[in-house]
Design a protein around this motif. Structure first.
Motif, PDB file in Angstrom:
ATOM      1  N   ASN A 173      18.287 -16.390  11.051  1.00  0.00           N
ATOM      2  CA  ASN A 173      17.270 -15.665  11.820  1.00  0.00           C
ATOM      3  C   ASN A 173      17.952 -14.452  12.442  1.00  0.00           C
ATOM      4  O   ASN A 173      18.663 -14.570  13.448  1.00  0.00           O
ATOM      5  CB  ASN A 173      16.666 -16.568  12.900  1.00  0.00           C
ATOM      6  N   ASP A 174      17.728 -13.281  11.857  1.00  0.00           N
ATOM      7  CA  ASP A 174      18.386 -12.068  12.336  1.00  0.00           C
ATOM      8  C   ASP A 174      17.934 -11.661  13.736  1.00  0.00           C
ATOM      9  O   ASP A 174      18.581 -10.833  14.384  1.00  0.00           O
ATOM     10  CB  ASP A 174      18.134 -10.905  11.362  1.00  0.00           C
ATOM     11  N   ASN A 175      16.833 -12.241  14.198  1.00  0.00           N
ATOM     12  CA  ASN A 175      16.296 -11.887  15.511  1.00  0.00           C
ATOM     13  C   ASN A 175      16.688 -12.896  16.591  1.00  0.00           C
ATOM     14  O   ASN A 175      16.243 -12.795  17.736  1.00  0.00           O
ATOM     15  CB  ASN A 175      14.763 -11.798  15.435  1.00  0.00           C
ATOM     16  N   PHE A 176      17.536 -13.852  16.246  1.00  0.00           N
ATOM     17  CA  PHE A 176      17.843 -14.954  17.162  1.00  0.00           C
ATOM     18  C   PHE A 176      18.467 -14.462  18.472  1.00  0.00           C
ATOM     19  O   PHE A 176      17.987 -14.795  19.565  1.00  0.00           O
ATOM     20  CB  PHE A 176      18.772 -15.960  16.487  1.00  0.00           C
ATOM     21  N   LEU A 177      19.509 -13.658  18.401  1.00  0.00           N
ATOM     22  CA  LEU A 177      20.172 -13.183  19.618  1.00  0.00           C
ATOM     23  C   LEU A 177      19.261 -12.255  20.414  1.00  0.00           C
ATOM     24  O   LEU A 177      19.271 -12.257  21.647  1.00  0.00           O
ATOM     25  CB  LEU A 177      21.473 -12.461  19.268  1.00  0.00           C
ATOM     26  N   ASN A 178      18.475 -11.470  19.691  1.00  0.00           N
ATOM     27  CA  ASN A 178      17.545 -10.564  20.361  1.00  0.00           C
ATOM     28  C   ASN A 178      16.561 -11.352  21.234  1.00  0.00           C
ATOM     29  O   ASN A 178      16.312 -11.000  22.393  1.00  0.00           O
ATOM     30  CB  ASN A 178      16.791  -9.744  19.321  1.00  0.00           C
ATOM     31  N   GLU A 179      16.020 -12.435  20.690  1.00  0.00           N
ATOM     32  CA  GLU A 179      15.081 -13.233  21.476  1.00  0.00           C
ATOM     33  C   GLU A 179      15.789 -13.997  22.584  1.00  0.00           C
ATOM     34  O   GLU A 179      15.242 -14.179  23.678  1.00  0.00           O
ATOM     35  CB  GLU A 179      14.312 -14.217  20.596  1.00  0.00           C
ATOM     36  N   LEU A 180      17.020 -14.420  22.323  1.00  0.00           N
ATOM     37  CA  LEU A 180      17.769 -15.179  23.322  1.00  0.00           C
ATOM     38  C   LEU A 180      18.043 -14.350  24.577  1.00  0.00           C
ATOM     39  O   LEU A 180      18.386 -14.897  25.625  1.00  0.00           O
ATOM     40  CB  LEU A 180      19.086 -15.666  22.716  1.00  0.00           C
ATOM     41  N   SER A 181      17.861 -13.036  24.488  1.00  0.00           N
ATOM     42  CA  SER A 181      18.065 -12.166  25.650  1.00  0.00           C
ATOM     43  C   SER A 181      16.831 -12.109  26.552  1.00  0.00           C
ATOM     44  O   SER A 181      16.897 -11.536  27.642  1.00  0.00           O
ATOM     45  CB  SER A 181      18.414 -10.746  25.187  1.00  0.00           C
ATOM     46  N   ASN A 182      15.712 -12.705  26.123  1.00  0.00           N
ATOM     47  CA  ASN A 182      14.471 -12.644  26.889  1.00  0.00           C
ATOM     48  C   ASN A 182      14.558 -13.467  28.175  1.00  0.00           C
ATOM     49  O   ASN A 182      15.349 -14.419  28.264  1.00  0.00           O
ATOM     50  CB  ASN A 182      13.295 -13.139  26.043  1.00  0.00           C
ATOM     51  N   PRO A 183      13.726 -13.138  29.177  1.00  0.00           N
ATOM     52  CA  PRO A 183      13.805 -13.820  30.480  1.00  0.00           C
ATOM     53  C   PRO A 183      13.669 -15.338  30.426  1.00  0.00           C
ATOM     54  O   PRO A 183      14.299 -16.041  31.217  1.00  0.00           O
ATOM     55  CB  PRO A 183      12.647 -13.195  31.270  1.00  0.00           C
ATOM     56  N   GLN A 184      12.836 -15.861  29.512  1.00  0.00           N
ATOM     57  CA  GLN A 184      12.626 -17.306  29.479  1.00  0.00           C
ATOM     58  C   GLN A 184      13.885 -18.085  29.119  1.00  0.00           C
ATOM     59  O   GLN A 184      13.987 -19.284  29.391  1.00  0.00           O
ATOM     60  CB  GLN A 184      11.499 -17.686  28.514  1.00  0.00           C
ATOM     61  N   TYR A 185      14.878 -17.409  28.532  1.00  0.00           N
ATOM     62  CA  TYR A 185      16.119 -18.075  28.143  1.00  0.00           C
ATOM     63  C   TYR A 185      17.221 -17.941  29.196  1.00  0.00           C
ATOM     64  O   TYR A 185      18.351 -18.347  28.953  1.00  0.00           O
ATOM     65  CB  TYR A 185      16.619 -17.517  26.809  1.00  0.00           C
ATOM     66  N   ARG A 186      16.890 -17.380  30.354  1.00  0.00           N
ATOM     67  CA  ARG A 186      17.868 -17.289  31.440  1.00  0.00           C
ATOM     68  C   ARG A 186      18.122 -18.694  32.003  1.00  0.00           C
ATOM     69  O   ARG A 186      17.193 -19.447  32.264  1.00  0.00           O
ATOM     70  CB  ARG A 186      17.351 -16.363  32.527  1.00  0.00           C
ATOM     71  N   ILE A 187      19.402 -19.024  32.197  1.00  0.00           N
ATOM     72  CA  ILE A 187      19.796 -20.391  32.532  1.00  0.00           C
ATOM     73  C   ILE A 187      19.366 -20.749  33.951  1.00  0.00           C
ATOM     74  O   ILE A 187      19.731 -20.085  34.917  1.00  0.00           O
ATOM     75  CB  ILE A 187      21.329 -20.572  32.391  1.00  0.00           C
ATOM     76  N   ARG A 188      18.577 -21.832  34.057  1.00  0.00           N
ATOM     77  CA  ARG A 188      18.061 -22.290  35.342  1.00  0.00           C
ATOM     78  C   ARG A 188      18.226 -23.798  35.463  1.00  0.00           C
ATOM     79  O   ARG A 188      18.152 -24.519  34.479  1.00  0.00           O
ATOM     80  CB  ARG A 188      16.575 -21.918  35.483  1.00  0.00           C
ATOM     81  N   LYS A 189      18.449 -24.253  36.689  1.00  0.00           N
ATOM     82  CA  LYS A 189      18.529 -25.688  36.943  1.00  0.00           C
ATOM     83  C   LYS A 189      17.170 -26.212  37.393  1.00  0.00           C
ATOM     84  O   LYS A 189      16.430 -25.513  38.069  1.00  0.00           O
ATOM     85  CB  LYS A 189      19.570 -25.983  38.023  1.00  0.00           C
ATOM     86  N   TYR A 190      16.873 -27.463  36.991  1.00  0.00           N
ATOM     87  CA  TYR A 190      15.655 -28.141  37.425  1.00  0.00           C
ATOM     88  C   TYR A 190      14.422 -27.274  37.146  1.00  0.00           C
ATOM     89  O   TYR A 190      13.672 -26.906  38.034  1.00  0.00           O
ATOM     90  CB  TYR A 190      15.728 -28.491  38.909  1.00  0.00           C
ATOM     91  N   LEU A 191      14.235 -26.956  35.875  1.00  0.00           N
ATOM     92  CA  LEU A 191      13.188 -26.022  35.466  1.00  0.00           C
ATOM     93  C   LEU A 191      11.811 -26.435  35.955  1.00  0.00           C
ATOM     94  O   LEU A 191      10.997 -25.578  36.326  1.00  0.00           O
ATOM     95  CB  LEU A 191      13.198 -25.892  33.937  1.00  0.00           C
ATOM     96  N   ILE A 192      11.539 -27.723  35.990  1.00  0.00           N
ATOM     97  CA  ILE A 192      10.214 -28.199  36.393  1.00  0.00           C
ATOM     98  C   ILE A 192       9.875 -27.748  37.812  1.00  0.00           C
ATOM     99  O   ILE A 192       8.716 -27.490  38.150  1.00  0.00           O
ATOM    100  CB  ILE A 192      10.126 -29.746  36.280  1.00  0.00           C
ATOM    101  N   MET A 193      10.890 -27.585  38.663  1.00  0.00           N
ATOM    102  CA  MET A 193      10.657 -27.191  40.052  1.00  0.00           C
ATOM    103  C   MET A 193      10.237 -25.732  40.175  1.00  0.00           C
ATOM    104  O   MET A 193       9.691 -25.318  41.194  1.00  0.00           O
ATOM    105  CB  MET A 193      11.909 -27.456  40.887  1.00  0.00           C
ATOM    106  N   TRP A 194      10.477 -24.947  39.137  1.00  0.00           N
ATOM    107  CA  TRP A 194      10.093 -23.531  39.162  1.00  0.00           C
ATOM    108  C   TRP A 194       8.581 -23.342  39.016  1.00  0.00           C
ATOM    109  O   TRP A 194       8.077 -22.242  39.204  1.00  0.00           O
ATOM    110  CB  TRP A 194      10.818 -22.766  38.055  1.00  0.00           C
ATOM    111  N   SER A 195       7.858 -24.425  38.710  1.00  0.00           N
ATOM    112  CA  SER A 195       6.401 -24.320  38.610  1.00  0.00           C
ATOM    113  C   SER A 195       5.763 -24.144  39.984  1.00  0.00           C
ATOM    114  O   SER A 195       4.634 -23.680  40.097  1.00  0.00           O
ATOM    115  CB  SER A 195       5.817 -25.554  37.925  1.00  0.00           C
TER     116      SER A 195
END
Length: 499
Positions: A173-195
């Motif tokens: 997937n030539d676009n893999f790293l490009n998409e991995l730079s998007n905000p949703q892939y920013r590393i967060r702890k306890y993601l469920i609590m961000w709701s």
């Protein structure tokens, strides 16, 4: 004692009087304030930051300020290491190794580890909507895990090796790293609590340049993360303004340092003063011309499109910061294909008259951009043709009414023209496509063997059914307090760049 009291009082009065004539250096006060932070006006305060489906770019700015990803994308769209300091790709392009930096820490001072990254991706697969994590779903076993057909530990090819993370895809997937730079892939702890970030912000730790220090319905306060090495400003105050006009009024008196999409009337002035950044967006406007059982023949549809294009061309010449003309291209990037665009221009500009209609009706969603385009088109037709444009601006849910749409000669639609996701682009046009076009879009084998998107595009244009009008820009005004501000390759504000 009384003999001294009168002179002292007179002296105080004189000094106070003279101080009234002393000119205060507003810039020196502002510069001092900038050492403490900047103020940024937005239209709403986001309370759910777990999923990015309904978030705007400005909502995403909050995620980007308090979180970092394995990679980022700079203003020139170049992929850069972020939490990772080295990225190795296998020869077949299927496997990626991300080696983490040694000096990366959560906001509580604990080190960010490969296990933190893997845990986050597991949570992201569980919690995020599928359309936002297409690259992650390309990971071997990820789809099965999302559908609860396997466990993450046994089935998903995201593993730890030394101080790094290895990710193996199903296919290249030539676009893999490009998409991995998007905000949703920013590393967060306890993601469920961000709701419910409003209630949980002070219970979380953050991987980014800032932490959320305060959060309510009117304001978000960001404070510099002391465990990150950067020269960023100390504080960012994100304040809810009920209108962009209110934001702009506060901007004029020095109470806002950043305002997004200031009023059209202010753009040329701000640009001439060097206080404006204009950034291309993928969002575009398109004109659907209803056929209505051939009541508007091809000649008529071509005539309408030609004149609508002329109206927007005249408008753009005076307001070039708001949008860019599509000029026959369905995607902004395709404007480089001069041969295609020239041939479309020749066809559209064919000299012919169509006098069957005295009134044309136009339907669109009610928003500032559509309102401005409708006024522009209405005025141009009134002054240059014998046709009167009658337009209706309706709420989103009313706009989706199929029966209502059939009653109008034209429909103005907004669509995300991301050239990297053409299938999604045409899926959003589903209600306006022919049955054969819909069938081809659903046929994966056909898509692989044929350039289906090119065929559909050509058919739409040559029959003047769905036609490109403009691609929107985003404008960001910044105050004299700020000498430097940049957006990353995803269109999010890079607060660390602010000086």
């Amino acid at each position: 004692m009384k003999k001294y009291l009168i002179p002292i009082s007179l002296t105080f009065i004189v000094v106070a009087f003279l101080l009234g004539f002393v000119e205060i250096d507003k810039n020196s006060i502002s510069n001092k304030d900038l050492e403490h932070g900047i103020t940024y006006g937005i239209s709403k305060i986001p309370t759910d930051l777990k999923n990015t489906t309904t978030l705007t770019k400005r909502d995403e700015d909050v995620i980007c300020s308090v979180s970092k990803g394995l990679v980022s994308k700079d203003i020139d769209n170049k992929i850069m290491p972020s939490l990772a300091n080295e990225i190795n790709q296998s020869k077949d392009g299927i496997e990626y190794e991300f080696k983490l930096k040694d000096d990366i820490f959560w906001s509580d001072g604990t080190k960010i580890t490969p296990n933190d990254v893997v845990t986050f991706f597991k949570e992201l697969l569980k919690e995020e909507d599928e359309e936002n994590i297409s690259a992650l779903l390309d990971v071997y076993g990820a789809k099965d895990f999302k559908e609860e057909k396997t466990t993450f530990e046994k089935g998903v090819a995201i593993t730890i090796k030394d101080n790094g993370v290895i990710i193996r895809l199903n296919k290249k997937n030539d676009n893999f790293l490009n998409e991995l730079s998007n905000p949703q892939y920013r590393i967060r702890k306890y993601l469920i609590m961000w709701s419910n970030i409003k209630n949980n912000y002070n219970k979380l730790v953050y991987s980014g340049d800032y932490i959320i220090s305060s959060f309510d319905d009117q304001q978000i306060k960001l404070k510099k993360n002391i465990h990150n090495n950067n020269n960023s400003i100390s504080n960012i105050n994100i304040i809810k303004d009920n209108s962009v006009e209110l934001s702009m009024a506060s901007f004029e008196i020095g109470e806002r340092d950043i305002v997004v999409d200031p009023p059209q009337s202010e753009l040329n002035k701000l640009n001439s003063e060097g206080k404006l950044i204009t950034v291309p967006k993928t969002m575009g406007a398109y004109l659907v011309i209803n056929n209505k059982n051939d009541t508007i023949p091809l000649q008529g549809r071509r005539y309408i499109y030609k004149n609508v294009s002329k109206a927007l061309e005249d408008y753009e010449s005076l307001n070039d910061k708001r949008f860019e003309l599509a000029e026959g291209s369905y995607f902004r990037e395709d404007k480089n294909d001069l041969t295609k665009l020239q041939s479309r221009k020749v066809i559209s500009n064919k000299e012919e008259e169509w006098n069957n209609a005295k009134i044309l009706t136009l339907l669109c969603k009610d928003n500032n951009d559509n309102r401005e385009l409708c006024r522009c088109i209405e005025n141009w037709f009134k002054n240059n043709t014998g046709i009167f444009i009658k337009y209706s601006l309706v709420k989103d849910e009313e706009f989706e009414d199929q029966e209502l749409q059939k009653r109008y000669d034209m429909i103005l639609i907004n669509n995300d023209a991301n050239t990297l996701n053409k299938k999604e682009f045409y899926s959003q046009l589903n209600n306006y496509l022919s049955e054969s076009e819909k069938e081809k879009l659903l046929n994966q084998n056909y898509n692989l063997k044929n350039n289906i998107y090119e065929n559909i595009e050509s058919n739409l244009f040559e029959n003047y059914r769905i036609l490109p009008l403009v691609f929107y820009n985003e404008n960001i005004a910044f105050s004299n307090n700020i000498s430097n501000i940049k957006l990353d390759g995803n269109g999010n504000i890079d607060f660390v760049s602010i000086k």
